[in-house]
Write a protein that holds these residues in place. Structure first.
Motif, PDB file in Angstrom:
ATOM      1  N   LEU A   1       0.830  -1.199   0.000  1.00 59.03           N
ATOM      2  CA  LEU A   1       0.000   0.000   0.000  1.00 59.03           C
ATOM      3  C   LEU A   1       0.870   1.255   0.000  1.00 59.03           C
ATOM      4  O   LEU A   1       0.603   2.211  -0.728  1.00 59.03           O
ATOM      5  N   ALA A   2       1.930   1.246   0.789  1.00 58.39           N
ATOM      6  CA  ALA A   2       2.846   2.391   0.850  1.00 58.39           C
ATOM      7  C   ALA A   2       3.459   2.653  -0.531  1.00 58.39           C
ATOM      8  O   ALA A   2       3.496   3.800  -0.989  1.00 58.39           O
ATOM      9  N   GLU A   3       3.924   1.603  -1.182  1.00 55.64           N
ATOM     10  CA  GLU A   3       4.500   1.759  -2.517  1.00 55.64           C
ATOM     11  C   GLU A   3       3.451   2.258  -3.501  1.00 55.64           C
ATOM     12  O   GLU A   3       3.735   3.103  -4.345  1.00 55.64           O
ATOM     13  N   SER A   4       2.232   1.752  -3.366  1.00 58.63           N
ATOM     14  CA  SER A   4       1.153   2.109  -4.264  1.00 58.63           C
ATOM     15  C   SER A   4       0.798   3.592  -4.209  1.00 58.63           C
ATOM     16  O   SER A   4       0.451   4.191  -5.223  1.00 58.63           O
ATOM     17  N   VAL A   5       0.900   4.193  -3.031  1.00 55.86           N
ATOM     18  CA  VAL A   5       0.519   5.605  -2.875  1.00 55.86           C
ATOM     19  C   VAL A   5       1.727   6.533  -2.720  1.00 55.86           C
ATOM     20  O   VAL A   5       1.566   7.734  -2.501  1.00 55.86           O
ATOM     21  N   GLY A   6       2.933   5.968  -2.828  1.00 54.22           N
ATOM     22  CA  GLY A   6       4.138   6.788  -2.776  1.00 54.22           C
ATOM     23  C   GLY A   6       4.473   7.329  -1.398  1.00 54.22           C
ATOM     24  O   GLY A   6       4.918   8.462  -1.249  1.00 54.22           O
ATOM     25  N   ARG A   7       4.278   6.521  -0.378  1.00 57.67           N
ATOM     26  CA  ARG A   7       4.599   6.908   0.998  1.00 57.67           C
ATOM     27  C   ARG A   7       5.621   5.924   1.569  1.00 57.67           C
ATOM     28  O   ARG A   7       5.828   4.843   1.031  1.00 57.67           O
ATOM     29  N   THR A   8       6.210   6.303   2.703  1.00 59.48           N
ATOM     30  CA  THR A   8       7.127   5.381   3.368  1.00 59.48           C
ATOM     31  C   THR A   8       6.333   4.341   4.142  1.00 59.48           C
ATOM     32  O   THR A   8       5.177   4.578   4.521  1.00 59.48           O
ATOM     33  N   HIS A   9       6.967   3.206   4.399  1.00 54.48           N
ATOM     34  CA  HIS A   9       6.337   2.153   5.194  1.00 54.48           C
ATOM     35  C   HIS A   9       5.958   2.693   6.569  1.00 54.48           C
ATOM     36  O   HIS A   9       4.857   2.455   7.068  1.00 54.48           O
ATOM     37  N   SER A  10       6.857   3.434   7.188  1.00 55.40           N
ATOM     38  CA  SER A  10       6.620   3.976   8.525  1.00 55.40           C
ATOM     39  C   SER A  10       5.408   4.904   8.546  1.00 55.40           C
ATOM     40  O   SER A  10       4.543   4.796   9.417  1.00 55.40           O
ATOM     41  N   ALA A  11       5.342   5.824   7.586  1.00 49.69           N
ATOM     42  CA  ALA A  11       4.215   6.761   7.530  1.00 49.69           C
ATOM     43  C   ALA A  11       2.905   6.018   7.306  1.00 49.69           C
ATOM     44  O   ALA A  11       1.887   6.326   7.935  1.00 49.69           O
ATOM     45  N   LEU A  12       2.930   5.014   6.412  1.00 48.64           N
ATOM     46  CA  LEU A  12       1.706   4.267   6.127  1.00 48.64           C
ATOM     47  C   LEU A  12       1.290   3.403   7.303  1.00 48.64           C
ATOM     48  O   LEU A  12       0.102   3.252   7.580  1.00 48.64           O
ATOM     49  N   SER A  13       2.255   2.864   8.013  1.00 54.40           N
ATOM     50  CA  SER A  13       1.942   2.057   9.184  1.00 54.40           C
ATOM     51  C   SER A  13       1.193   2.902  10.220  1.00 54.40           C
ATOM     52  O   SER A  13       0.191   2.459  10.795  1.00 54.40           O
ATOM     53  N   GLN A  14       1.659   4.121  10.426  1.00 52.94           N
ATOM     54  CA  GLN A  14       0.980   5.029  11.370  1.00 52.94           C
ATOM     55  C   GLN A  14      -0.412   5.383  10.875  1.00 52.94           C
ATOM     56  O   GLN A  14      -1.373   5.424  11.652  1.00 52.94           O
ATOM     57  N   LYS A  15      -0.529   5.636   9.571  1.00 51.56           N
ATOM     58  CA  LYS A  15      -1.837   5.992   9.011  1.00 51.56           C
ATOM     59  C   LYS A  15      -2.802   4.813   9.104  1.00 51.56           C
ATOM     60  O   LYS A  15      -3.968   4.984   9.455  1.00 51.56           O
ATOM     61  N   VAL A  16      -2.334   3.618   8.804  1.00 53.87           N
ATOM     62  CA  VAL A  16      -3.186   2.431   8.901  1.00 53.87           C
ATOM     63  C   VAL A  16      -3.668   2.257  10.336  1.00 53.87           C
ATOM     64  O   VAL A  16      -4.833   1.939  10.581  1.00 53.87           O
ATOM     65  N   SER A  17      -2.801   2.489  11.294  1.00 54.45           N
ATOM     66  CA  SER A  17      -3.189   2.396  12.700  1.00 54.45           C
ATOM     67  C   SER A  17      -4.309   3.381  13.016  1.00 54.45           C
ATOM     68  O   SER A  17      -5.302   3.029  13.671  1.00 54.45           O
ATOM     69  N   ALA A  18      -4.185   4.602  12.536  1.00 48.78           N
ATOM     70  CA  ALA A  18      -5.223   5.621  12.762  1.00 48.78           C
ATOM     71  C   ALA A  18      -6.519   5.247  12.043  1.00 48.78           C
ATOM     72  O   ALA A  18      -7.615   5.413  12.599  1.00 48.78           O
ATOM     73  N   MET A  19      -6.408   4.730  10.832  1.00 46.05           N
ATOM     74  CA  MET A  19      -7.608   4.326  10.093  1.00 46.05           C
ATOM     75  C   MET A  19      -8.273   3.120  10.745  1.00 46.05           C
ATOM     76  O   MET A  19      -9.499   2.999  10.736  1.00 46.05           O
ATOM     77  N   ARG A  20      -7.466   2.243  11.334  1.00 42.40           N
ATOM     78  CA  ARG A  20      -8.013   1.089  12.050  1.00 42.40           C
ATOM     79  C   ARG A  20      -8.785   1.576  13.275  1.00 42.40           C
ATOM     80  O   ARG A  20      -9.902   1.125  13.537  1.00 42.40           O
ATOM     81  N   THR A  21      -8.218   2.533  14.008  1.00 40.06           N
ATOM     82  CA  THR A  21      -8.889   3.112  15.172  1.00 40.06           C
ATOM     83  C   THR A  21     -10.213   3.762  14.769  1.00 40.06           C
ATOM     84  O   THR A  21     -11.191   3.688  15.508  1.00 40.06           O
ATOM     85  N   ALA A  22     -10.242   4.379  13.573  1.00 41.58           N
ATOM     86  CA  ALA A  22     -11.462   5.018  13.076  1.00 41.58           C
ATOM     87  C   ALA A  22     -12.464   4.016  12.515  1.00 41.58           C
ATOM     88  O   ALA A  22     -13.568   4.388  12.123  1.00 41.58           O
ATOM     89  N   GLY A  23     -12.077   2.737  12.481  1.00 40.13           N
ATOM     90  CA  GLY A  23     -12.986   1.701  11.991  1.00 40.13           C
ATOM     91  C   GLY A  23     -13.073   1.620  10.475  1.00 40.13           C
ATOM     92  O   GLY A  23     -14.021   1.052   9.935  1.00 40.13           O
TER      93      GLY A  23
END
Length: 165
Positions: A58-80
């Motif tokens: 997903l990170a590669e697909s949207v041009g982000r770092t793994h670390s940044a995407l991992s944090q975003k996925v965590s926030a999106m998971r919290t948001a359901g």
């Protein structure tokens, strides 16, 4: 020492982006979509279009770092909006849409297209389109990176804590 943040070449751009994101967020609020931020939409639409992906994919697909995407996925998971499920091996996890996000992806796709149309309309009203500004800045940075430009300005700075050669 005076406060160097009192002057900023970028503050206007950052504030403009924040105002535009806030206007997009208003669309979600008006439609009573809780927990959704404009910064999540690309990833949600990509997951809808391509199916479950690892954070790395997903990170590669949207041009982000793994670390940044991992944090975003965590926030999106919290948001359901997403959940993670075991991947093909014990070390990987796949990110997948939840029922909540599946129920809104059509709206998100329509909002994305409407936003692009609004930007096209806005660019027709200004003498120098924002997309052209981005291309011009990218070309200038290809000639000389932002890092190199900043490092050059710091040469000879007495308070530099970096090791001397």
């Amino acid at each position: 020492m005076d406060d160097p943040t009192e002057q900023s070449q970028w503050r206007g751009l950052q504030q403009l982006q924040a105002r535009m994101d806030a206007e997009i967020a208003r669309i979600y609020t008006e439609r009573q979509i809780k927990g959704l931020k404009p910064t999540y939409v690309m990833e949600l639409l990509r997951l809808q279009a391509k199916g479950p992906m690892t954070i790395t994919e997903l990170a590669e697909s949207v041009g982000r770092t793994h670390s940044a995407l991992s944090q975003k996925v965590s926030a999106m998971r919290t948001a359901g909006l997403v959940r993670t499920v075991p991947g093909t091996d014990a070390r990987s996890k796949k990110v997948t849409l939840t029922a909540k996000s599946k129920a809104i992806v059509e709206l998100l796709a329509a909002e994305w297209r409407a936003t692009e149309a609004a930007i096209t309309e806005l660019e027709a009203e200004i003498p120098y389109p924002m997309t052209q500004v981005v291309r011009d800045v990218e070309e200038a940075l290809a000639r000389k990176s932002f890092h190199d430009r900043i490092a050059e300005k710091l040469q000879g700075f007495e308070g530099d804590p970096s090791p001397k050669r």
